[in-house]
Every structure is written in C-alpha cells, then in structure tokens.
Design an enzyme around this catalytic site. Structure first.
Site, PDB file in Angstrom:
ATOM      1  N   HIS A  21       0.746  -1.222   0.030  1.00  0.00           N
ATOM      2  CA  HIS A  21       0.083   0.053   0.109  1.00  0.00           C
ATOM      3  C   HIS A  21       0.812   1.381  -0.233  1.00  0.00           C
ATOM      4  CE1 HIS A  21      -3.081  -2.866   2.288  1.00  0.00           C
ATOM      5  NE2 HIS A  21      -3.472  -2.318   0.921  1.00  0.00           N
ATOM      6  N   LYS A  45     -17.520  -6.757   7.265  1.00  0.00           N
ATOM      7  CA  LYS A  45     -16.340  -7.676   7.497  1.00  0.00           C
ATOM      8  C   LYS A  45     -16.026  -7.246   9.102  1.00  0.00           C
ATOM      9  CE  LYS A  45     -13.790  -6.676   3.375  1.00  0.00           C
ATOM     10  NZ  LYS A  45     -12.723  -6.268   2.566  1.00  0.00           N
TER      11      LYS A  45
HETATM   12  O1  PNS Z   1      -8.896  -3.250   0.062  1.00  0.00           O
HETATM   13  P1  PNS Z   1     -10.023  -3.812  -0.545  1.00  0.00           P
HETATM   14  O2  PNS Z   1     -11.047  -4.572   0.783  1.00  0.00           O
HETATM   15  O3  PNS Z   1      -9.845  -4.726  -1.707  1.00  0.00           O
HETATM   16  O4  PNS Z   1     -11.048  -2.561  -0.955  1.00  0.00           O
HETATM   17  C1  PNS Z   1     -12.489  -2.915  -1.539  1.00  0.00           C
HETATM   18  C2  PNS Z   1     -13.009  -1.399  -1.801  1.00  0.00           C
HETATM   19  C3  PNS Z   1     -13.006  -0.461  -0.486  1.00  0.00           C
HETATM   20  C4  PNS Z   1     -12.248  -0.518  -2.664  1.00  0.00           C
HETATM   21  C5  PNS Z   1     -14.381  -1.655  -2.245  1.00  0.00           C
HETATM   22  O5  PNS Z   1     -15.002  -2.525  -1.427  1.00  0.00           O
HETATM   23  C6  PNS Z   1     -15.538  -0.382  -2.141  1.00  0.00           C
HETATM   24  O6  PNS Z   1     -14.986   0.431  -2.927  1.00  0.00           O
HETATM   25  N1  PNS Z   1     -16.404  -0.371  -1.297  1.00  0.00           N
HETATM   26  C7  PNS Z   1     -17.233   0.547  -0.907  1.00  0.00           C
HETATM   27  C8  PNS Z   1     -18.541   0.169  -1.504  1.00  0.00           C
HETATM   28  C9  PNS Z   1     -19.010   0.484  -3.013  1.00  0.00           C
HETATM   29  O7  PNS Z   1     -18.887   1.404  -3.535  1.00  0.00           O
HETATM   30  N2  PNS Z   1     -19.036  -0.657  -3.505  1.00  0.00           N
HETATM   31  C10 PNS Z   1     -19.500  -0.891  -5.036  1.00  0.00           C
HETATM   32  C11 PNS Z   1     -18.039  -1.056  -5.751  1.00  0.00           C
HETATM   33  S1  PNS Z   1     -18.375  -1.303  -7.375  1.00  0.00           S
END
Ligand code: PNS
Length: 169
Positions: A21, A45
C-alpha cells in the site's frame, strides 16, 4: 489545458496497511495533485484493527507527503469521490488474478459515475505477494512479517497478538 487540480482517492480496507500500500501511495503522490487514502468503514467485515487504528497507522505512514491525507468513508465509493471532488480512483494490481475483480469494480463505478476513472497501477515486484490477509495469518502463526509492513505496523500486530481475544480470526 486547464489548471484543474487532479484529486485521486486510494480506497481500501487497509487491515492492516502494508508496504505494498505504501509503495502505491508514494507513487500516487507523485502523479496527482492530491491523494486521499480512503479507509472503508465496513460493518460487514470483521476487521482486526478498528477504523481509527487503521487511520492513525496510515496517517503516520503518509506524514512525509504534503499532498496525501487519510479519510474514512462508508456507503458508495462514487459518493465519497463526488464529495471530495476526486476524478480518479487508484487501485493496485498485484497479479492477473486481481484484475478480474478490479475490472468489474472499475466498470461498475464508471457506470455509477461517468466522470470517475479508475487507474490500475502494478504493484512493486517485491510486494506483489503481500496482502493484508496473509500478513495477518503469518503474524498470528508466529512468522516473520518484517519487510512486508512498516515497523510501526509490526508493533501494532504484536500488541494485538499479546491480546489473543482481539485476534480471533
Ligand atoms: O482493500 P479492499 O478490501 O480490496 O477494498 C475494496 C473497496 C473498499 C475498494 C471496495 O469494497 C469499495 O469501494 N467499497 C465501497 C462500497 C462500494 O462502492 N461498492 C461498489 C463497488 S463497485
């Protein structure tokens, strides 16, 4: 050409933040006028670190860059992007196996917000096998995670390990 500032968000769970990261944040800080590291508050989660713990670890990690800040969000990423005027979502790709899910999210986000683009950046080679999930597993099983996460995160993980009830998973 316009003088418009390009604001990017780098969203994720960061449970915990890794050197992978950090590498992406460093490279992102050079590409964009502003980079917002956006920690998802996700009640679905069962994270090891609280959102506040993750935010403060990331704040410590990004202190050296003036154009990087850390925020938290819940709800849709596209809504958060709109609120902070971001036009780019930055995501790291470690291996081709990441690509399918990332592409789906990128296309979905662009469907929801046509002016929000996702930029995939390949991870640094040396961190291409590092993930928050594996780091947690290895730490839990007593393995050496130095070099995979910043020293400060190693310490935080070790503190959690001293309180096993906080380390159920
Ligand atoms: O580190 P991660 O867990 O892979 O990140 C995933 C993340 C936070 C980028 C994704 O889960 C997200 O954007 N969640 C917010 C909810 C949302 O907008 N969902 C639709 C995505 S297409």
């Amino acid at each position: 050409m316009t003088n418009k500032k390009v604001i990017a968000i780098y969203p994720g769970s960061f449970d915990p933040p890794t050197n992978g990261h950090l590498d992406l944040i460093q490279r992102g800080s050079r590409l964009f006028d502003e980079l917002i590291v956006a920690v998802l508050r996700n009640p679905e989660k069962d994270p090891l670190f609280t959102v506040d713990e993750r935010k403060s670890m990331l704040q410590e990690m990004v202190r050296q860059w003036d154009n990087v800040r850390v925020e938290t969000f819940d709800g849709l990423l596209v809504e958060f992007a709109r609120r902070v005027n971001a036009s780019v979502v930055l995501r790291g790709i470690r291996a081709i196996s990441d690509y399918e899910y990332e592409l789906q999210m990128a296309l979905m986000n662009r469907k929801l917000a046509a002016n929000l683009d996702t930029l995939f950046m390949p991870s640094a080679e040396e961190y291409s096998y590092v993930s928050s999930r594996l780091v947690k597993d290895i730490a839990r099983l007593g393995g050496d995670i130095r070099g995979m996460v910043p020293a400060m995160v190693v310490e935080h993980l070790q503190q959690k390990l001293r309180r096993p009830e906080a380390f159920k998973k």
